[in-house]
Design an enzyme around this catalytic site. Structure first.
Site, PDB file in Angstrom:
ATOM      1  N   ASP A   1       0.851  -1.195   0.000  1.00  0.00           N
ATOM      2  CA  ASP A   1       0.000   0.000   0.000  1.00  0.00           C
ATOM      3  C   ASP A   1       0.888   1.247   0.000  1.00  0.00           C
ATOM      4  O   ASP A   1       2.083   1.161   0.276  1.00  0.00           O
ATOM      5  CB  ASP A   1      -0.911  -0.020   1.241  1.00  0.00           C
ATOM      6  CG  ASP A   1      -2.149   0.853   1.061  1.00  0.00           C
ATOM      7  OD1 ASP A   1      -2.212   1.624   0.075  1.00  0.00           O
ATOM      8  OD2 ASP A   1      -3.060   0.762   1.907  1.00  0.00           O
TER       9      ASP A   1
ATOM     10  N   GLU B   1      -8.259   0.016   3.948  1.00  0.00           N
ATOM     11  CA  GLU B   1      -6.791  -0.138   3.985  1.00  0.00           C
ATOM     12  C   GLU B   1      -6.343  -0.611   5.369  1.00  0.00           C
ATOM     13  O   GLU B   1      -5.423  -1.422   5.481  1.00  0.00           O
ATOM     14  CB  GLU B   1      -6.110   1.193   3.651  1.00  0.00           C
ATOM     15  CG  GLU B   1      -6.228   1.546   2.179  1.00  0.00           C
ATOM     16  CD  GLU B   1      -5.734   2.944   1.837  1.00  0.00           C
ATOM     17  OE1 GLU B   1      -5.517   3.209   0.660  1.00  0.00           O
ATOM     18  OE2 GLU B   1      -5.579   3.775   2.755  1.00  0.00           O
TER      19      GLU B   1
HETATM   20  C1  5RP Z   1      -5.337   6.202  -0.056  1.00  0.00           C
HETATM   21  C2  5RP Z   1      -3.959   6.202   0.516  1.00  0.00           C
HETATM   22  C3  5RP Z   1      -2.836   6.189  -0.453  1.00  0.00           C
HETATM   23  O1  5RP Z   1      -2.065   5.046  -0.230  1.00  0.00           O
HETATM   24  C4  5RP Z   1      -2.035   7.443  -0.243  1.00  0.00           C
HETATM   25  O2  5RP Z   1      -2.878   8.541  -0.519  1.00  0.00           O
HETATM   26  C5  5RP Z   1      -0.792   7.490  -1.135  1.00  0.00           C
HETATM   27  O3  5RP Z   1      -1.155   7.620  -2.467  1.00  0.00           O
HETATM   28  P1  5RP Z   1      -0.114   7.934  -3.613  1.00  0.00           P
HETATM   29  O4  5RP Z   1       0.666   6.672  -3.859  1.00  0.00           O
HETATM   30  O5  5RP Z   1      -0.978   8.345  -4.783  1.00  0.00           O
HETATM   31  O6  5RP Z   1       0.761   9.071  -3.144  1.00  0.00           O
HETATM   32  O7  5RP Z   1      -3.746   6.175   1.707  1.00  0.00           O
HETATM   33  O8  5RP Z   1      -6.318   6.247   0.947  1.00  0.00           O
END
Ligand code: 5RP
Length: 225
Positions: free
Chosen positions: A85, A107
């Site tokens: 993630d 998540e």
């Molecule tokens: C979504 C999240 C994403 O993992 C976080 O916003 C990071 O995103 P990105 O890889 O586009 O910077 O927590 O809820």
């Protein structure tokens, strides 16, 4: 042609995707870095990799599906071998702020079910102390005013998240407050206080849920464990 920022996301995504092994149940997070992970996992399926994905958002589910990843329902999942993630902010202690995309609830379930939680980030997300990025808080609509009051009592400045002119709605049908708490000296303590407020479905402080952070930094990928 992708720019250097996108290239960094791709590099860190490739490293993370290498960690997925045959037969794994794989938690798939959300966000633009994760999109590169999903694309790479789709490519590895063509090379013969077999695994089952579990999505942390409807958007991820659709993307994974389009890359031929076989998926199972999060609610029917009792264990995850590895999850990957993104994050909005992280510290070397592996504390995170997540939820910039609004998928924090699912998540956090994915991370809580995972034996091995890998976070893919870049150096702009690394901080000494959390708090420059407002903490996303998912609130049930009928508890809107009550939760807002409690967040202010805790010293926060809650701003309701908007999508165009409307309130942003999560995959679970709820609203999100982005809450500025200033610098967060003790993330575990604040997380516990937020856990105790009725009407908050979940918040974006991820404390003690991460196994490893992979951070893209120019041409290299740095690991924090
Ligand atoms: C979504 C999240 C994403 O993992 C976080 O916003 C990071 O995103 P990105 O890889 O586009 O910077 O927590 O809820």
């Amino acid at each position: 042609m992708i720019d250097s920022k996108q290239q960094e996301k791709r590099e860190v995504a490739l490293k993370a995707a290498e960690l997925v092994k045959d037969g794994n149940i794989v938690g798939l997070g959300s966000g633009s870095t994760m999109d590169f992970v999903i694309v790479e996992l789709g490519r590895r399926i063509k090379d013969g990799l077999q695994f089952t994905g579990v999505a942390s958002s409807l958007k991820t589910e659709r993307l994974a599906d389009s890359y031929g990843i076989s998926m199972q329902e999060l609610g029917m999942t009792s264990g995850i071998d590895i999850s990957i993630d993104g994050a909005n902010e992280f510290t070397e202690q592996l504390h995170l702020i997540k939820g910039g995309g609004g998928s924090l609830f699912r998540e956090k379930i994915v991370a809580s079910l995972s034996n091995n939680t890998i976070i893919v980030t870049d150096s702009t997300k690394k901080v000494n102390q959390l708090g420059q990025f407002g903490v996303p808080v998912e609130v049930v609509p009928s508890a809107y005013e009550f939760v807002k009051k409690q967040l202010i009592k805790l010293g926060g400045n809650p701003i309701i998240r908007k999508s165009l002119a409307e309130n942003f709605i999560t995959d679970n049908g709820n609203f999100v407050f982005d809450v500025d708490f200033g610098i967060i000296g003790n993330p575990a303590c604040l997380a516990q206080q937020l856990d105790g407020i009725v009407g908050i479905l979940e918040h974006g402080l991820f404390v003690s849920l991460t196994t490893k952070i992979l951070m893209a930094n120019g041409n290299e990928v740095v690991t924090f464990t």
